[in-house]
Design an enzyme around this catalytic site. Structure first.
Site, PDB file in Angstrom:
ATOM      1  N   SER A   1       0.891  -1.057  -0.026  1.00 31.59           N
ATOM      2  CA  SER A   1      -0.097   0.081   0.076  1.00 31.59           C
ATOM      3  C   SER A   1       0.909   1.280   0.025  1.00 31.59           C
ATOM      4  O   SER A   1       1.825   1.363   0.790  1.00 31.59           O
ATOM      5  CB  SER A   1      -0.860  -0.069   1.301  1.00 31.59           C
ATOM      6  OG  SER A   1      -1.544   1.408   1.432  1.00 31.59           O
ATOM      7  N   ALA A   2       0.354   2.113  -0.961  1.00 30.04           N
ATOM      8  CA  ALA A   2       1.095   3.431  -0.856  1.00 30.04           C
ATOM      9  C   ALA A   2       1.414   4.222   0.560  1.00 30.04           C
ATOM     10  O   ALA A   2       2.173   4.884   0.650  1.00 30.04           O
ATOM     11  CB  ALA A   2       0.515   4.478  -1.599  1.00 30.04           C
ATOM     12  N   CYS A   3       0.307   3.885   1.520  1.00 28.26           N
ATOM     13  CA  CYS A   3       0.393   4.573   2.766  1.00 28.26           C
ATOM     14  C   CYS A   3       0.990   3.711   3.973  1.00 28.26           C
ATOM     15  O   CYS A   3       1.039   3.958   5.044  1.00 28.26           O
ATOM     16  CB  CYS A   3      -0.900   4.970   3.210  1.00 28.26           C
ATOM     17  SG  CYS A   3      -1.660   6.262   2.261  1.00 28.26           S
ATOM     18  N   THR A   4       1.244   2.317   3.468  1.00 29.13           N
ATOM     19  CA  THR A   4       1.929   1.423   4.672  1.00 29.13           C
ATOM     20  C   THR A   4       3.482   0.964   4.228  1.00 29.13           C
ATOM     21  O   THR A   4       3.698   0.096   4.711  1.00 29.13           O
ATOM     22  CB  THR A   4       0.969   0.041   4.807  1.00 29.13           C
ATOM     23  OG1 THR A   4       0.853  -0.343   3.653  1.00 29.13           O
ATOM     24  CG2 THR A   4      -0.370   0.777   5.245  1.00 29.13           C
TER      25      THR A   4
END
Length: 400
Positions: free
Chosen positions: A338-341
């Site tokens: 994920s882009a945010c993880t």
């Protein structure tokens, strides 16, 4: 090692292909040029102040609102500017909750964290948050969704396009299912990864709230918008002096909105031709990697059910973060999971939701294309993915 030292060691490859556009990206020259005058030539005033620079700023915001509304099949009065998709999604979730007497929220199991996290935070205030499951390709299970909606449900939030695996959700069908069960439910869709990639016509969709973001269409960071249907009650979630935006206090980022507007205009040029080109590049990249790299798995659907700029592949026996570094040294810039993880060593919740094992999720790589890519870029990427995966597998303790 400091970041400066890291960059020095990295150096600059002879050829670079940037495919991390889900996270962020470069801004085209035409967009930058559209922004520059609004810093110190025109429209540098406060949009709600009655002087010439203020009127110029307000005119730009009004024109951008009208353009966005036209592309969505909406009214310009329903467009509310904020500074990011995260802000827009938080406003949608928390702002409706502030107005609701009901206590149940439904979100899909693969929503962006900017939807999941504000929704889950409401549990501390007594709200019930239900995560609707998806199938192995990322489609929300419509029969389960229908069973979940009841008289206590006040909000349903389901992405138009998933940010990781590119699944184009059947929003019209899902919104109709929700409204048939409870016509008072507010339906929100995060369309950040759908806007300017697939046609969106709100006049034909039973959608109440919709999020779009500038940097997802090669515009600048610092501008996004939330569509709010005029009958929907929503309360600001931050307090301060209002400008021309009644739902988001503070001075608007006028230069970024100017860039957002120009990015939309560029995206509208030969819309269908651009989508055909991207689909062709997507399929070449996808099929070439899957055919030439053993033990690689496609995440998400194929064909018209997948957005045109998204390729997500899991490479077994390789750790995704190691592969992003290896590819970066070769001039191919991508993201893992994920882009945010990506900085947290946990598997993507999206990958787990579609049934991927932890090791499959950890080895996932997201390639995000733009209209500026060409076939020679895809060939370069394929060659380097093959070499990078092969090298890492040869030294990996994960083995084969």
């Amino acid at each position: 090692m400091s970041v400066r030292d890291l960059l020095k060691v990295h150096g600059r490859p002879s050829k670079e292909v940037y495919l991390d556009n889900e996270n962020s990206g470069w801004v085209p020259r035409e967009v930058v040029e559209a922004m520059i005058p609004y810093f110190n030539v025109i429209g540098y005033g406060h949009p709600s102040i009655t002087n010439k620079p203020g009127w110029e700023a307000f005119e730009l915001i009004d024109e951008a609102s009208e353009l966005i509304a036209r592309t969505l099949g909406a009214d310009k009065e329903d467009i509310n500017f904020v500074h990011s998709g995260t802000e827009a999604n938080n406003l949608a979730i928390l702002g409706t909750a502030k107005k609701s007497r009901k206590r149940k929220i439904i979100v899909s199991d693969i929503e962006h964290y900017s939807v999941l996290m504000p929704a889950l935070s409401l549990q501390e205030q007594g709200f019930k948050v239900i995560r609707a499951p998806v199938d192995e390709r990322g489609f929300v299970l419509s029969d389960v969704l229908s069973e979940l909606v009841d008289s206590e449900t006040f909000l349903v939030s389901i992405q138009t396009v998933n940010h990781e695996i590119g699944t184009i959700q059947r929003i019209k069908e899902l919104s109709e299912i929700v409204k048939d069960k409870n016509p008072n439910v507010i339906f929100h869709t995060d369309a950040c990864d759908a806007y300017m990639r697939i046609p969106i016509d709100l006049s034909k969709l039973d959608v109440d709230l919709l999020t779009i973001s500038s940097h997802k269409i090669l515009g600048p960071k610092g501008a996004a918008a939330l569509y709010v249907r005029d009958e929907v009650e929503i309360e600001p979630i931050i307090k301060g002096a209002l400008s021309s935006q009644t739902l988001w206090p503070g001075v608007e980022n006028v230069p970024a909105i100017a860039g957002f507007k120009r990015a939309i205009e560029l995206s509208l040029e030969d819309f269908d031709g651009r989508i055909r080109k991207l689909s062709s590049l997507r399929d070449f990249l996808m099929d070439s990697i899957l055919d030439s790299v053993p033990d690689s798995i496609l995440n998400g659907p194929r064909g018209d059910e997948r957005v045109s700029d998204n390729v997500n592949i899991s490479f077994l026996h390789v750790e995704g973060e190691a592969l992003t570094v290896e590819l970066s040294m070769r001039g191919v810039y991508v993201s893992s999971g994920s882009a945010c993880t990506s900085r947290i060593l946990e598997p993507s919740h999206v990958m787990l939701a579609i049934g991927r094992k932890h090791e499959e999720a950890h080895g996932s790589i997201l390639f995000k294309l733009t209209r500026y890519h060409e076939m020679e870029d895809m060939r370069f990427v394929v060659d380097n993915v093959k070499e990078a995966v092969g090298r890492l597998r040869s030294i990996s303790p994960l083995g084969r």
